[in-house]
Design a protein around this motif. Structure first.
Motif, PDB file in Angstrom:
ATOM      1  N   PHE A   8     101.291  47.410  20.508  1.00 10.79           N
ATOM      2  CA  PHE A   8     101.773  47.432  21.889  1.00 10.79           C
ATOM      3  C   PHE A   8     102.070  48.857  22.349  1.00 10.79           C
ATOM      4  O   PHE A   8     102.031  49.143  23.547  1.00 10.79           O
ATOM      5  CB  PHE A   8     103.026  46.559  22.031  1.00 10.79           C
ATOM      6  CG  PHE A   8     102.723  45.136  22.391  1.00 10.79           C
ATOM      7  CD1 PHE A   8     102.995  44.653  23.657  1.00 10.79           C
ATOM      8  CD2 PHE A   8     102.149  44.263  21.475  1.00 10.79           C
ATOM      9  CE1 PHE A   8     102.714  43.334  24.012  1.00 10.79           C
ATOM     10  CE2 PHE A   8     101.860  42.948  21.803  1.00 10.79           C
ATOM     11  CZ  PHE A   8     102.141  42.488  23.075  1.00 10.79           C
ATOM     12  N   VAL A   9     102.367  49.742  21.400  1.00 11.62           N
ATOM     13  CA  VAL A   9     102.683  51.137  21.757  1.00 11.62           C
ATOM     14  C   VAL A   9     101.445  51.848  22.315  1.00 11.62           C
ATOM     15  O   VAL A   9     101.478  52.341  23.455  1.00 11.62           O
ATOM     16  CB  VAL A   9     103.274  51.899  20.548  1.00 11.62           C
ATOM     17  CG1 VAL A   9     103.506  53.365  20.913  1.00 11.62           C
ATOM     18  CG2 VAL A   9     104.588  51.246  20.105  1.00 11.62           C
ATOM     19  N   PRO A  10     100.312  51.906  21.568  1.00 10.69           N
ATOM     20  CA  PRO A  10      99.130  52.535  22.166  1.00 10.69           C
ATOM     21  C   PRO A  10      98.581  51.754  23.358  1.00 10.69           C
ATOM     22  O   PRO A  10      97.994  52.346  24.270  1.00 10.69           O
ATOM     23  CB  PRO A  10      98.114  52.561  21.014  1.00 10.69           C
ATOM     24  CG  PRO A  10      98.580  51.550  20.025  1.00 10.69           C
ATOM     25  CD  PRO A  10     100.068  51.531  20.152  1.00 10.69           C
ATOM     26  N   LEU A  41      96.078  42.369  25.093  1.00 11.60           N
ATOM     27  CA  LEU A  41      95.634  41.048  24.641  1.00 11.60           C
ATOM     28  C   LEU A  41      95.223  41.082  23.174  1.00 11.60           C
ATOM     29  O   LEU A  41      95.521  40.154  22.415  1.00 11.60           O
ATOM     30  CB  LEU A  41      94.459  40.553  25.492  1.00 11.60           C
ATOM     31  CG  LEU A  41      94.747  40.197  26.949  1.00 11.60           C
ATOM     32  CD1 LEU A  41      93.511  39.599  27.605  1.00 11.60           C
ATOM     33  CD2 LEU A  41      95.910  39.219  27.069  1.00 11.60           C
ATOM     34  N   SER A  42      94.547  42.154  22.755  1.00  8.43           N
ATOM     35  CA  SER A  42      94.140  42.295  21.353  1.00  8.43           C
ATOM     36  C   SER A  42      95.358  42.373  20.445  1.00  8.43           C
ATOM     37  O   SER A  42      95.392  41.746  19.374  1.00  8.43           O
ATOM     38  CB  SER A  42      93.282  43.564  21.179  1.00  8.43           C
ATOM     39  OG  SER A  42      92.134  43.497  21.991  1.00  8.43           O
ATOM     40  N   ALA A  43      96.368  43.140  20.883  1.00  7.90           N
ATOM     41  CA  ALA A  43      97.606  43.271  20.094  1.00  7.90           C
ATOM     42  C   ALA A  43      98.294  41.915  19.961  1.00  7.90           C
ATOM     43  O   ALA A  43      98.743  41.527  18.878  1.00  7.90           O
ATOM     44  CB  ALA A  43      98.541  44.281  20.759  1.00  7.90           C
ATOM     45  N   PHE A  71     108.801  45.505  21.241  1.00 11.28           N
ATOM     46  CA  PHE A  71     107.777  45.235  20.230  1.00 11.28           C
ATOM     47  C   PHE A  71     107.845  46.200  19.050  1.00 11.28           C
ATOM     48  O   PHE A  71     107.451  45.841  17.939  1.00 11.28           O
ATOM     49  CB  PHE A  71     106.388  45.207  20.879  1.00 11.28           C
ATOM     50  CG  PHE A  71     106.149  43.927  21.634  1.00 11.28           C
ATOM     51  CD1 PHE A  71     105.644  42.805  20.986  1.00 11.28           C
ATOM     52  CD2 PHE A  71     106.494  43.813  22.971  1.00 11.28           C
ATOM     53  CE1 PHE A  71     105.465  41.605  21.658  1.00 11.28           C
ATOM     54  CE2 PHE A  71     106.326  42.617  23.655  1.00 11.28           C
ATOM     55  CZ  PHE A  71     105.809  41.511  22.994  1.00 11.28           C
ATOM     56  N   ILE A  72     108.363  47.397  19.271  1.00 11.95           N
ATOM     57  CA  ILE A  72     108.637  48.291  18.131  1.00 11.95           C
ATOM     58  C   ILE A  72     109.731  47.667  17.261  1.00 11.95           C
ATOM     59  O   ILE A  72     109.623  47.614  16.036  1.00 11.95           O
ATOM     60  CB  ILE A  72     109.074  49.697  18.610  1.00 11.95           C
ATOM     61  CG1 ILE A  72     107.885  50.438  19.235  1.00 11.95           C
ATOM     62  CG2 ILE A  72     109.645  50.517  17.448  1.00 11.95           C
ATOM     63  CD1 ILE A  72     108.253  51.748  19.910  1.00 11.95           C
TER      64      ILE A  72
END
Length: 586
Positions: free
Chosen positions: A98-100, A111-113, A285-286
């Protein structure tokens, strides 16, 4: 396993943390949907890809796990602990992505994350559910799964509140108050014009501080917003000039407001500006990613023991020619699970869009969290109520707890939202729906088929009332109450679907878990209906298409009521007696 074996509480309590995470993330998606919709300029059906990515991951993960298990028994080869730790590690990797994704301001990256987080969850689901059952005596296995389901629901209640705080800060009680019932219709519309102007004005202030983007692009967006603000000011001035005449033309003003809001929602903001508004998505999310890793490490070094191997060996002796179509209760139950998870997710995934419409008060993104929390909290109310059935207590105690426990859960929802700075005094009326739910739970008792049928019918009635009830401040609670009536459907469907399957129960369960896919498909269908508002702003049957889209949950509930009616008859023909439903939930 020894039937007198005591529950390994120290091990079990560490395991249910995983159940909390499932709920936390699943419910938090509903806060992300309106945020992504706004900043990525998405249609409603595109915004539902958030739910799609998460729930399709469950299906893909289950299929991969199933295929690998045909060649090698993963749980026996690597053990429950290591497999669970791998699932947690996979979810941690997805959370850190979610960070990048936020740094790139890429919807497809997000969506991929989310897909990877869900993929890890599918592995955890496959391991944690049977492990919870086997952490002690088989007789108390359902008790442990019910408790785990209750913790899952606590996660779904708290998740939206915490993510809402991370994204928008603490709430403003005055701003989140329900509209004054003494206001005239034109005053309400005027207030909506003013609220939209304030929202756009904040964006202009922020854009003028933007030094990262192309100044030409920034000025272009500022000019577009200023034109919208000028149009809003023109409408407010006309209302002020002749309030009586304005009241007679309320529909015309409401239509104009809808047009301006639609133009605002189509504004493509500069990329660096969008990145700046998405940066707060990184924080929760981190924290989640770190938590996943810590729990994985704890699991690896914990004293959790793998269940006895002879149990798995015994399960493998099932009929070699197992076929889904040999068991009507199973294939009909698979569709029921598909529609159940679909309707559970779809009601709430599309609720922010519904509340954002003018007829439902134009609730903005930063004030959505309490409603999301109330919906998922409704599942907690229902599951806590259902869990009372698993305890061997007197009828008098059962009766008292059936009324007290749901209101304790409701109290938790109210207090948690108040602490977050939101005014939720308008939620108090929801106690009426809780009382209705309690009465229906008494009628359903511990009978899986009867409970499912009654709650399916209740779901149909609530959605219909939400469509036709004139006061939209009340109508939204009919939709939210769908959470109450979904709350204990999962174990009822599961009980009916696997009844009479004997040693093929394990195989049947894996197919049922695959049907969680419904949580990714049904919201897309409902979102597709919502988007007709763009091409047909006049709506249908006097309401918006977004409002009308709740016809989809009605269809789902009709089938669930049908399955609750037909499954016991199918089982009776097979000479199968259904055990009493134990509560709990997905």
């Amino acid at each position: 396993m020894d039937s007198n074996q005591q529950t390994k509480w120290s091990q079990f309590l560490s395991l249910i943390v995983v159940f909390f995470f499932w709920g936390f993330v699943a419910a938090s998606n509903d806060i992300l949907i309106p945020v992504f919709k706004k900043w990525f300029v998405l249609s409603q059906v595109q915004s539902q890809l958030v739910a799609w990515a998460f729930y399709v991951a469950y299906f893909v993960g289950s299929v991969i796990f199933f295929i690998i298990s045909l060649k090698s028994d993963i749980l026996q080869k690597f053990g429950y602990k290591k497999t669970l730790a791998v699932g947690l590690g996979l979810s941690a990797f997805g959370a850190f992505l979610f960070v990048p994704a936020a740094s790139a301001a890429s919807f497809w990256f997000f969506l991929s994350a989310l897909f990877i987080v869900g993929l890890g969850f599918s592995v955890q689901q496959i391991v944690a559910n049977p492990l919870a059952i086997k952490m002690g005596s088989p007789r108390t296995g359902a008790h442990r799964l019910t408790l785990a389901g209750g913790i899952n629901s606590l996660g779904t209640t708290i998740g939206p509140i915490l993510v809402g705080i991370a994204l928008f800060g603490m709430g403003d009680k005055n701003e989140s108050k329900a509209p004054d019932p003494n206001l005239s219709k034109i005053e309400i519309v005027k207030n909506e014009f003013t609220a939209h102007k304030e929202e756009l004005s904040k964006n202009i202030i922020a854009l003028k501080k933007d030094t990262q983007d192309d100044p030409v692009k920034v000025q272009e967006v500022v000019s577009t917003i200023e034109k919208n603000i000028a149009d809003l000011d023109t409408q407010v001035a006309q209302i002020d000039q002749n309030p009586a005449n304005a009241e007679a033309q309320i529909d015309a003003y409401a239509t104009k407001l809808g047009e301006i809001k639609q133009r605002s929602s189509n504004i493509n903001y500069p990329i660096e500006f969008v990145k700046d508004n998405l940066k707060m998505v990184k924080v929760p999310f981190i924290v989640l990613g770190i938590a996943f890793i810590l729990v994985a490490i704890f699991m690896l070094f914990s004293k959790i023991e793998d269940p006895a191997k002879e149990e798995e060996a015994e399960l493998e002796q099932g009929t070699p020619k197992f076929s889904i179509f040999s068991y009507p209760q199973l294939y009909l139950g698979m569709l029921a699970i598909f529609l159940y998870v679909g309707v559970e997710v779809s009601i709430i995934s599309n609720l922010p869009a519904l509340l954002h419409t003018k007829e439902f008060g134009g609730v903005l993104e930063h004030n959505i969290a309490p409603f999301v929390s109330l919906y998922w909290g409704s599942l907690m109310i229902g599951r806590w109520n259902g869990s009372i059935n698993v305890f061997n207590i007197s009828k008098a105690s059962n009766l008292i707890l059936k009324f007290v426990v749901p209101f304790i859960a409701f109290g938790i929802i109210i207090v948690a939202n108040e602490l977050s700075g939101k005014d939720v005094s308008s939620f108090y009326i929801y106690a009426l729906w809780i009382i209705a739910f309690i009465i229906m739970s008494f009628i359903g008792g511990k009978n899986a088929g009867k409970t499912l049928m009654i709650f399916g019918i209740a779901g149909v009635v609530m959605m219909l009332l939400g469509l036709v009830y004139p006061d939209k401040e009340i109508a939204k609670y009919f939709f939210i109450s769908g959470g109450l009536f979904c709350s204990i459907m999962w174990p009822s469907i599961f009980d009916l679907a696997i009844a009479g399957l004997g040693k093929n129960t394990g195989k049947a369960s894996s197919f049922l878990v695959m049907m969680i896919l419904g949580g990714g498909i049904i919201p897309l269908i409902q979102g597709w209906l919502c988007d007709f508002d763009k091409t047909s702003p006049e709506g249908i049957m006097g309401i918006t298409w977004t409002h009308f889209s709740y016809i989809i949950p009605i269809i789902c509930f009709i089938y669930l009521a049908f399955y609750g009616f037909i499954a016991p008859a199918i089982l009776k023909k097979q000479g199968v007696e259904v055990e009493e439903s134990k509560g709990g939930g997905h």
